[in-house]
Design an enzyme around this catalytic site. Structure first.
Site, PDB file in Angstrom:
ATOM      1  N   ARG A 158      44.734  31.970  43.102  1.00 56.69           N
ATOM      2  CA  ARG A 158      44.203  32.148  44.445  1.00 56.69           C
ATOM      3  C   ARG A 158      43.244  30.991  44.740  1.00 56.69           C
ATOM      4  O   ARG A 158      42.632  30.430  43.834  1.00 56.69           O
ATOM      5  CB  ARG A 158      43.463  33.487  44.579  1.00 56.69           C
ATOM      6  CG  ARG A 158      44.374  34.700  44.551  1.00 56.69           C
ATOM      7  CD  ARG A 158      45.208  34.802  45.813  1.00 56.69           C
ATOM      8  NE  ARG A 158      46.004  36.029  45.868  1.00 56.69           N
ATOM      9  CZ  ARG A 158      47.254  36.128  45.482  1.00 56.69           C
ATOM     10  NH1 ARG A 158      47.879  35.061  44.965  1.00 56.69           N
ATOM     11  NH2 ARG A 158      47.915  37.271  45.596  1.00 56.69           N
ATOM     12  N   HIS A 213      50.993  27.830  49.879  1.00 57.22           N
ATOM     13  CA  HIS A 213      51.053  29.167  49.279  1.00 57.22           C
ATOM     14  C   HIS A 213      52.497  29.685  49.247  1.00 57.22           C
ATOM     15  O   HIS A 213      52.791  30.787  49.728  1.00 57.22           O
ATOM     16  CB  HIS A 213      50.161  30.138  50.063  1.00 57.22           C
ATOM     17  CG  HIS A 213      49.732  31.329  49.245  1.00 57.22           C
ATOM     18  ND1 HIS A 213      48.517  31.946  49.417  1.00 57.22           N
ATOM     19  CD2 HIS A 213      50.356  32.014  48.258  1.00 57.22           C
ATOM     20  CE1 HIS A 213      48.410  32.961  48.578  1.00 57.22           C
ATOM     21  NE2 HIS A 213      49.515  33.016  47.854  1.00 57.22           N
TER      22      HIS A 213
END
Length: 308
Positions: free
Chosen positions: A223, A271
């Site tokens: 993340r 992402h």
């Protein structure tokens, strides 16, 4: 009894088509067309609303649309509500592909060659055998273990670190805070696949980078909040970190003009390292619904206290 979906709308349409074939008796709804909230028993979501508990009073099962649950505010969910993360082959396979691609790109100096092409420079860099390159994977859950196994197949010296330790054939295992320095000291390419928790937030910082060998390289597919971006920029400028592949950043997307957009030693993707695939994800969801209804253990059930 209804299942509410809140994630990518295009994939939601695929879910609707597949579920109409496999579970026609299930009422499937796509956010924001929720219908009667009291009929919602199951919620499959990325970034659910904050008023989840009050809006859906009969909710029985919360399912994350991703392999992690850090996008869920667990404190706002009823304490007895089961929460499961997505465990399906599509997520694993795509993450293994991306991590392998990134490690190989760093191993084979792709960032240098991209820079040379822009400058119209034709210069060879000596090829280093994979067997002499040490790769370290932070996080040995489902994704980390699968990536370790694939990377050993390329001949890399692979090690893994986790909080409690995992034994994986052909992979050196390190566990806990006491063994982290030794793990970092033997790592030329560091891959972050940690879950995001209070303990791991900001873990990729200046102190950690200083414990890696000079010129080490970084892959972050965990993340964005794992990474201190200012510390990375400083480490890149000093040469402590020589290159990085980032699939996650903070915020997403980065603000216009952020130095990471144009940094010559950084490859960045939006992402996309792994994505839930509707065909296989539907099977996992239907199996979990069956298990929930029969009282069997759920696939991917998280420990609410640990946060993963």
């Amino acid at each position: 009894m209804a299942l509410l979906y809140k994630s990518d709308p295009a994939r939601g349409a695929e879910w609707a088509r597949i579920l109409a074939e496999k579970a026609p008796e299930l009422s499937f709804r796509i956010w924001p067309e929720i219908g009667d909230p009291s009929e919602i028993r199951y919620f499959f979501a990325w970034m659910p609303p904050d008023d989840l508990a009050t809006r859906f009073p009969n909710l029985e099962l919360m399912m994350s649309a991703g392999a992690g649950v850090d996008h869920l505010d667990l404190s706002k969910l009823p304490p007895d509500l089961p929460v499961v993360r997505m465990v399906e082959p599509g997520i694993v396979d795509s993450m293994v592909e991306f991590v392998s691609m990134s490690v190989l790109a760093l191993h084979r100096d792709l960032i240098d060659y991209v820079a040379q092409q822009r400058e119209e420079v034709w210069k060879q860099i000596r090829v280093r055998p994979a067997a002499t390159r040490r790769v370290g994977v932070l996080g040995l859950g489902m994704l980390g273990e699968a990536c370790c196994r694939k990377l050993t197949g390329f001949g890399f010296q692979v090690a893994g670190w986790s909080r409690s330790g995992r034994e994986i054939e052909g992979v050196a295992s390190y566990a806990g805070a006491d063994e982290l320095p030794e793990f970092l000291a033997r790592t030329d390419i560091l891959v972050c696949l940690l879950p995001l928790t209070d303990e791991t937030r900001g873990m990729l910082d200046a102190e950690l980078f200083a414990q890696l060998p000079k010129g080490a390289k970084l892959v972050n597919t965990g993340r964005g909040a794992h990474l201190d971006q200012d510390a990375l920029l400083a480490a890149l400028d000093s040469g402590q970190i020589s290159a990085a592949v980032l699939d996650v950043v903070t915020p997403e997307p980065l603000t216009p003009g952020h130095p990471l957009w144009s940094h010559a030693r950084v490859l960045m993707t939006p992402h996309i390292a792994s994505m839930t695939q509707p065909e296989t994800a539907v099977e996992v969801v239907l199996e979990n619904l069956r298990r929930h209804q029969t009282g069997e253990p759920l696939i991917g059930l998280i420990d609410r206290k640990r946060g993963y």
